[in-house]
Scaffold this motif. Structure first.
Motif, PDB file in Angstrom:
ATOM      1  N   GLU A 188       3.378  18.958  63.979  1.00 34.00           N
ATOM      2  CA  GLU A 188       4.260  17.912  64.520  1.00 34.00           C
ATOM      3  C   GLU A 188       5.486  17.724  63.645  1.00 34.00           C
ATOM      4  O   GLU A 188       6.607  17.569  64.143  1.00 34.00           O
ATOM      5  N   GLU A 235       9.193  18.229  64.972  1.00 35.29           N
ATOM      6  CA  GLU A 235      10.181  17.141  64.887  1.00 35.29           C
ATOM      7  C   GLU A 235      11.423  17.591  64.133  1.00 35.29           C
ATOM      8  O   GLU A 235      12.557  17.291  64.536  1.00 35.29           O
ATOM      9  N   GLN A 279      13.523  19.817  66.254  1.00 41.76           N
ATOM     10  CA  GLN A 279      14.213  19.101  67.336  1.00 41.76           C
ATOM     11  C   GLN A 279      15.432  18.333  66.830  1.00 41.76           C
ATOM     12  O   GLN A 279      16.409  18.189  67.560  1.00 41.76           O
TER      13      GLN A 279
END
Length: 166
Positions: free
Chosen positions: A4, A8, A11
């Motif tokens: 994750e 993240e 992104q």
């Protein structure tokens, strides 16, 4: 959690995102390495246990083979799993579990099969009486020997001997 964090960071790219992603990938690789080493150690341990079990089986088989020698008349309880377990300094249940896991047969079945092979051999190759054979195989009485033999072969020692001669 690591995935994750990498996702993240990917992104929302910033100036130092590449360094953060590299650090997280390094952490992930270290976790993979830790897991791999744990697996290798488990496989190595399982392999060592297997070797110890095979060694125990070999020692059991050697004791079984030698316990019926005429020079080895110290103990007459050679028909029990407990006798061999005591000689090997282990619990009878452990001996049974190890022998069965490797061979598919219990220790008692191995003992009975060995005694039966010896009995058949003596019946075919000697002129010993049934009584003498029974005592040489450490049965308490010829009747016990005959019952044992019949239970495993569905015939009496005498009928086996007569059939073998023909």
């Amino acid at each position: 959690m690591i995935y994750e964090g990498i996702y993240e960071e990917q992104q929302n790219l910033k100036e130092d995102s590449l360094a953060i992603i590299e650090a997280q990938v390094l952490v992930l690789l270290n976790f993979v390495k830790r897991f791999f080493n744990a697996q290798v150690n488990q496989e190595k341990a399982a392999d060592e246990f297997r070797k110890a079990d095979i060694n125990l089986l070999s020692r059991f088989q050697t004791l079984l083979e030698t316990s019926f020698y005429e020079t080895n008349q110290l103990h007459k309880k050679t028909h029990t799993t407990s006798y061999y377990a005591n000689l090997l300094a282990i619990h009878p249940n452990h001996l049974n579990a190890v022998v069965k896991s490797i061979t598919g047969y219990t220790a008692k079945q191995h003992i009975n099969n060995h005694i039966l092979r010896l009995a058949k051999s003596k019946l075919q190759q000697t002129q010993l009486s049934i009584k003498e054979i029974a005592y040489s195989l450490y049965f308490e009485s010829p009747n016990n020997f005959s019952s044992f033999f019949k239970k495993l072969t569905n015939e009496t020692p005498n009928s086996f001997r007569k059939k073998s001669i023909i």
